[in-house]
Design a protein around this motif. Structure first.
Motif, PDB file in Angstrom:
ATOM      1  N   LEU A 139       0.847  -1.193   0.049  1.00 41.60           N
ATOM      2  CA  LEU A 139       0.040  -0.134   0.004  1.00 41.60           C
ATOM      3  C   LEU A 139       0.845   1.411  -0.025  1.00 41.60           C
ATOM      4  O   LEU A 139       1.834   1.223   0.829  1.00 41.60           O
ATOM      5  CB  LEU A 139      -0.975   0.208   1.382  1.00 41.60           C
ATOM      6  CG  LEU A 139      -2.047   0.990   1.383  1.00 41.60           C
ATOM      7  CD1 LEU A 139      -3.175   0.254   0.228  1.00 41.60           C
ATOM      8  CD2 LEU A 139      -2.835   0.675   2.702  1.00 41.60           C
TER       9      LEU A 139
ATOM     10  N   ILE B  63      -4.480   8.334   3.347  1.00 40.91           N
ATOM     11  CA  ILE B  63      -5.995   8.478   3.389  1.00 40.91           C
ATOM     12  C   ILE B  63      -6.631   7.666   4.327  1.00 40.91           C
ATOM     13  O   ILE B  63      -7.544   8.101   4.929  1.00 40.91           O
ATOM     14  CB  ILE B  63      -6.420   7.966   1.932  1.00 40.91           C
ATOM     15  CG1 ILE B  63      -6.008   9.111   1.026  1.00 40.91           C
ATOM     16  CG2 ILE B  63      -7.830   7.692   1.774  1.00 40.91           C
ATOM     17  CD1 ILE B  63      -6.364   8.661  -0.538  1.00 40.91           C
ATOM     18  N   ALA B  64      -6.061   6.395   4.530  1.00 38.16           N
ATOM     19  CA  ALA B  64      -6.700   5.735   5.802  1.00 38.16           C
ATOM     20  C   ALA B  64      -6.876   6.144   7.061  1.00 38.16           C
ATOM     21  O   ALA B  64      -7.557   6.382   7.715  1.00 38.16           O
ATOM     22  CB  ALA B  64      -5.871   4.214   5.582  1.00 38.16           C
TER      23      ALA B  64
ATOM     24  N   ALA C 171      -8.880   9.379   7.492  1.00 38.53           N
ATOM     25  CA  ALA C 171     -10.158   9.058   7.494  1.00 38.53           C
ATOM     26  C   ALA C 171     -10.528   8.546   9.019  1.00 38.53           C
ATOM     27  O   ALA C 171     -11.573   8.883   9.491  1.00 38.53           O
ATOM     28  CB  ALA C 171     -10.677   8.011   6.390  1.00 38.53           C
ATOM     29  N   ALA C 172      -9.484   7.697   9.289  1.00 38.98           N
ATOM     30  CA  ALA C 172      -9.847   7.329  10.837  1.00 38.98           C
ATOM     31  C   ALA C 172     -10.104   8.097  11.987  1.00 38.98           C
ATOM     32  O   ALA C 172     -10.750   8.128  12.575  1.00 38.98           O
ATOM     33  CB  ALA C 172      -8.881   6.057  10.951  1.00 38.98           C
TER      34      ALA C 172
ATOM     35  N   ALA D 141     -13.087  10.267  11.634  1.00 37.60           N
ATOM     36  CA  ALA D 141     -14.005   9.705  12.236  1.00 37.60           C
ATOM     37  C   ALA D 141     -13.876   9.365  13.779  1.00 37.60           C
ATOM     38  O   ALA D 141     -15.045   9.370  14.399  1.00 37.60           O
ATOM     39  CB  ALA D 141     -14.137   8.177  11.560  1.00 37.60           C
TER      40      ALA D 141
ATOM     41  N   GLN E 195     -16.123  12.952   3.292  1.00 37.77           N
ATOM     42  CA  GLN E 195     -16.824  11.673   3.269  1.00 37.77           C
ATOM     43  C   GLN E 195     -17.275  11.056   4.547  1.00 37.77           C
ATOM     44  O   GLN E 195     -18.240  10.339   4.745  1.00 37.77           O
ATOM     45  CB  GLN E 195     -15.739  10.746   2.434  1.00 37.77           C
ATOM     46  CG  GLN E 195     -16.598   9.300   2.035  1.00 37.77           C
ATOM     47  CD  GLN E 195     -15.638   8.307   1.287  1.00 37.77           C
ATOM     48  OE1 GLN E 195     -15.051   9.081   0.359  1.00 37.77           O
ATOM     49  NE2 GLN E 195     -15.420   7.294   1.612  1.00 37.77           N
ATOM     50  N   MET E 196     -16.468  11.377   5.624  1.00 39.14           N
ATOM     51  CA  MET E 196     -16.700  10.880   7.193  1.00 39.14           C
ATOM     52  C   MET E 196     -18.023  11.343   7.496  1.00 39.14           C
ATOM     53  O   MET E 196     -18.564  10.712   8.462  1.00 39.14           O
ATOM     54  CB  MET E 196     -15.423  11.367   7.869  1.00 39.14           C
ATOM     55  CG  MET E 196     -14.230  10.595   7.671  1.00 39.14           C
ATOM     56  SD  MET E 196     -14.322   8.697   7.489  1.00 39.14           S
ATOM     57  CE  MET E 196     -14.235   8.431   5.625  1.00 39.14           C
TER      58      MET E 196
ATOM     59  N   GLU F  70     -13.002   4.133  -0.910  1.00 37.26           N
ATOM     60  CA  GLU F  70     -13.421   2.675  -0.044  1.00 37.26           C
ATOM     61  C   GLU F  70     -12.272   2.635   0.864  1.00 37.26           C
ATOM     62  O   GLU F  70     -12.394   2.089   1.951  1.00 37.26           O
ATOM     63  CB  GLU F  70     -13.287   1.535  -1.209  1.00 37.26           C
ATOM     64  CG  GLU F  70     -14.720   1.629  -2.000  1.00 37.26           C
ATOM     65  CD  GLU F  70     -16.069   1.510  -0.872  1.00 37.26           C
ATOM     66  OE1 GLU F  70     -15.948   0.969   0.247  1.00 37.26           O
ATOM     67  OE2 GLU F  70     -17.112   2.004  -1.218  1.00 37.26           O
ATOM     68  N   ILE F  71     -11.063   2.785   0.569  1.00 38.27           N
ATOM     69  CA  ILE F  71     -10.077   2.860   1.476  1.00 38.27           C
ATOM     70  C   ILE F  71     -10.364   3.727   2.698  1.00 38.27           C
ATOM     71  O   ILE F  71      -9.997   3.163   3.707  1.00 38.27           O
ATOM     72  CB  ILE F  71      -8.607   3.328   1.019  1.00 38.27           C
ATOM     73  CG1 ILE F  71      -7.854   2.280  -0.058  1.00 38.27           C
ATOM     74  CG2 ILE F  71      -7.430   3.636   1.984  1.00 38.27           C
ATOM     75  CD1 ILE F  71      -6.674   2.801  -0.949  1.00 38.27           C
ATOM     76  N   ALA F  72     -10.640   4.767   2.595  1.00 31.46           N
ATOM     77  CA  ALA F  72     -11.444   5.850   3.496  1.00 31.46           C
ATOM     78  C   ALA F  72     -12.302   5.071   4.475  1.00 31.46           C
ATOM     79  O   ALA F  72     -12.306   5.056   5.663  1.00 31.46           O
ATOM     80  CB  ALA F  72     -11.735   6.968   3.040  1.00 31.46           C
ATOM     81  N   THR F  73     -13.340   4.616   3.871  1.00 33.65           N
ATOM     82  CA  THR F  73     -14.320   3.938   4.304  1.00 33.65           C
ATOM     83  C   THR F  73     -14.163   2.800   5.334  1.00 33.65           C
ATOM     84  O   THR F  73     -14.359   2.493   6.382  1.00 33.65           O
ATOM     85  CB  THR F  73     -15.409   3.485   3.521  1.00 33.65           C
ATOM     86  OG1 THR F  73     -15.872   4.944   2.935  1.00 33.65           O
ATOM     87  CG2 THR F  73     -16.748   3.011   4.118  1.00 33.65           C
TER      88      THR F  73
ATOM     89  N   ALA G 150     -11.086   2.035   6.400  1.00 39.87           N
ATOM     90  CA  ALA G 150     -10.332   2.584   7.568  1.00 39.87           C
ATOM     91  C   ALA G 150     -11.253   3.128   8.782  1.00 39.87           C
ATOM     92  O   ALA G 150     -10.933   2.792   9.875  1.00 39.87           O
ATOM     93  CB  ALA G 150      -9.301   3.479   7.110  1.00 39.87           C
ATOM     94  N   ALA G 151     -12.076   3.918   8.313  1.00 39.71           N
ATOM     95  CA  ALA G 151     -12.776   4.451   9.527  1.00 39.71           C
ATOM     96  C   ALA G 151     -13.786   3.340  10.123  1.00 39.71           C
ATOM     97  O   ALA G 151     -14.056   3.643  11.336  1.00 39.71           O
ATOM     98  CB  ALA G 151     -13.817   5.570   8.649  1.00 39.71           C
TER      99      ALA G 151
ATOM    100  N   ALA H 153     -11.751   1.309  12.401  1.00 43.54           N
ATOM    101  CA  ALA H 153     -11.393   2.055  13.522  1.00 43.54           C
ATOM    102  C   ALA H 153     -12.421   2.138  14.603  1.00 43.54           C
ATOM    103  O   ALA H 153     -12.419   1.949  15.828  1.00 43.54           O
ATOM    104  CB  ALA H 153     -10.788   3.343  13.134  1.00 43.54           C
TER     105      ALA H 153
ATOM    106  N   VAL I  29      -4.903  -1.912   4.859  1.00 45.08           N
ATOM    107  CA  VAL I  29      -5.654  -0.590   5.638  1.00 45.08           C
ATOM    108  C   VAL I  29      -6.194  -1.236   6.730  1.00 45.08           C
ATOM    109  O   VAL I  29      -5.883  -0.550   7.986  1.00 45.08           O
ATOM    110  CB  VAL I  29      -6.815  -0.460   4.656  1.00 45.08           C
ATOM    111  CG1 VAL I  29      -7.751   0.478   5.314  1.00 45.08           C
ATOM    112  CG2 VAL I  29      -6.209   0.273   3.180  1.00 45.08           C
TER     113      VAL I  29
ATOM    114  N   MET J   4      -4.680  -0.058  11.036  1.00 43.49           N
ATOM    115  CA  MET J   4      -5.827   0.604  12.263  1.00 43.49           C
ATOM    116  C   MET J   4      -5.219   0.243  13.368  1.00 43.49           C
ATOM    117  O   MET J   4      -5.644   0.806  14.472  1.00 43.49           O
ATOM    118  CB  MET J   4      -7.348   0.223  11.816  1.00 43.49           C
ATOM    119  CG  MET J   4      -7.708   1.019  10.481  1.00 43.49           C
ATOM    120  SD  MET J   4      -7.365   2.742  10.522  1.00 43.49           S
ATOM    121  CE  MET J   4      -6.501   3.161   9.428  1.00 43.49           C
TER     122      MET J   4
END
Lengths: 144, 144, 144, 144, 144, 144
Positions: D62, D69-70, D73-74, D77, D108-109, F68-71, F73-74, F77, F105, F109
């Motif tokens: 990755l 990005i990951a 995002a985390a 959130a 997006q979150m 989708e990576i962001a989602t 991950a979130a 987490a 991903v 986390m």
């Protein structure tokens, strides 16, 4: 729980309806949030008008007092959104909740989210109530 | 929001008052929770009677409908307490909230805690509503 | 883990016992929290004395050092209650935990709640330790 | 998503590799965090180098843009790690994400963690972007 | 709180030390978690050995009883890691905590994370205690 | 990260655009979620189409792989939305992420939300990957 407001209006767009609902509910504090978004994510300001206020708060089936009770409870319990909690304590007063009712909702959260969540919520309320007494706007630069 | 209940009663202990309030609000589901605590932490069963029900739900200043709106909102938003959310959806019906009002509170949580929290709350409500229609008690063995 | 304290005392009310326990455990920081509640929710101050301190911390079966380890761990992991974490780092020192033991508990939380939770906990501890060295009270106006 | 970096290097210890990765990704902000740990938990500074940076960010499979990005995002959130979110917004820019891409991730979150989480994330980004424009380092004394 | 274990051993790698510590602390339940990782992320199994067990639980300065109190408290309060909470209730028994001590830690979390978190923790403990009495391994297929 | 999709289409309503995006991204699993809402909150099904998919996922500026990576991950987490995490692991595969990328991903986390969050995410991925290998649909009755 009688619907006292009439937020849906024929021929109005989601954006228009949301702007009207946000002004009624959040007042000046809401506008400051929107203004603060202008230079970072103006599209997101439109989403704030459209989805929470144009769609959700404008739905029939639950009056604004009940909606603010739900929001104050959730934000107190989550504990991650103090600026937004302050705006909604202000909003609760705007739609007719008493200080006592708001305080009761926050105290109740000790049961579900623990004493620190309730304490932090009470101190947020104290700040909003004090600012309102003093005729000041609550600090809302980073809130919804 | 008129106070329809009279939960405080002269000369009653916190434990007695809490037992009465829990029975009125949570009904059979509440008793199952208490029974389930018997062999692991009977003292904690008394705390459940005394603090949430004997102290908090028995306070004047907010009626039980408003208190259940607050609890359903918070538990939906937190997303960590599905068994307890189901008991309080049942409790909401017990104190006079309509299915529509409960559904509205849960939908609103999409704004504050995200769509997954609201979806999971709606599926919990669907389960409670269906069990009630079928005349079954809701599954409450591990809830409050 | 031997019980070194004797917090239960015959004939004492929960409120009296809680006040005594809070003074022993949280010290001056605890009293500031209670004082801060006076003008927003004095009833809640009584609940703070009665339930966490009069009921829970006064229970036999776990000594105060172990109880503060549990509380410091939980508040570090939750990450939503920094003011309360600082009061309990102070309380940990009050009941006999060393700085190293407190630091170990916080570091361990990296495993369960992630590195940011541990880092924020360590910076809270650094602030409390520094204030104590300087002879200052820790900042506790909004804590438990 | 092509791997553009080569973080693994033969014969290098986890600590060395982690120090190199942290310097590349977090830049000056990362070093400030490490320095701030010196007087409270220097061992933990080594864990920060070794596990997140020496182990995880150095893994193939990755690229660093996707990893940031990951992380952005985390942390948006979760809502409990604002200092760390700011460092990773800075890190996102360091590894080649555009301001628009970072802003999109945060917006997006709102779907997954609610509007307050997204709003608080956007205001954190605004602060980092503004500091970078002004040639200032972002405030990073308590971040990772 | 006297250090009764000696987890650090000269010349041992982090992986070896971690495997030994995991076996001592988590027992069979820990091995099941590791085995379950084999077909999805075997590298992650190594991280589990190395960082939590090889690095953190092997540190001097806090004994394993205190470490398990901290972990049980945190996982109960977080409410998002029931499988892992069950493994650590088992681990607490393995390192010498009594059922009463574990129950006390979980009850205390009602103060900091709310009654639902404590209730869900107590029901997890009941399940682990019952399985142990029956001579069964606790259900650990998805836990740490 | 080149935009490979073209989700915006002239003259299409938010609802139409959202239905098309949900079908492309979530596939059959998404439709099951929507169907499950029919008897409890059909309005909310429309909001799911309109806001997350019609508004957010259809925005230019970030491709679907990054979204989708962001989602993933979130949701990993947060730890409160396992059904939705499974749908988005499936969605990640649908939009071109490899199993390795998704696994990376989730592993990452562990740094930000702790080892239990990463473990629970990995076990969710294992379930989705296995169902896909077996030609079964993933279990999606309560997911988004």
């Amino acid at each position: 729980m009688i619907m006292t407001q009439q937020l849906q209006s024929a021929g109005e767009s989601r954006l228009e309806r949301g702007k009207r609902a946000l002004a009624e509910i959040d007042g000046e504090a809401g506008h400051k949030v929107i203004a603060a978004l202008a230079d970072i994510a103006p599209d997101f300001a439109n989403y704030v008008f459209e989805f929470p206020f144009g769609d959700i708060y404008s739905r029939p089936g639950l009056d604004l007092r009940a909606r603010e009770i739900a929001t104050i409870a959730a934000l107190t319990a989550m504990g991650t959104a103090t600026p937004q909690l302050k705006v909604h304590i202000e909003a609760g007063l705007n739609v007719g909740l008493s200080r006592q009712e708001i305080t009761e909702v926050i105290i109740q959260m000790a049961v579900y989210a623990g004493f620190p969540a309730a304490l932090n919520g009470l101190f947020a309320a104290r700040e909003v109530f004090a600012a309102r007494l003093a005729g000041h706007e609550p600090p809302a630069s980073e809130a919804l």
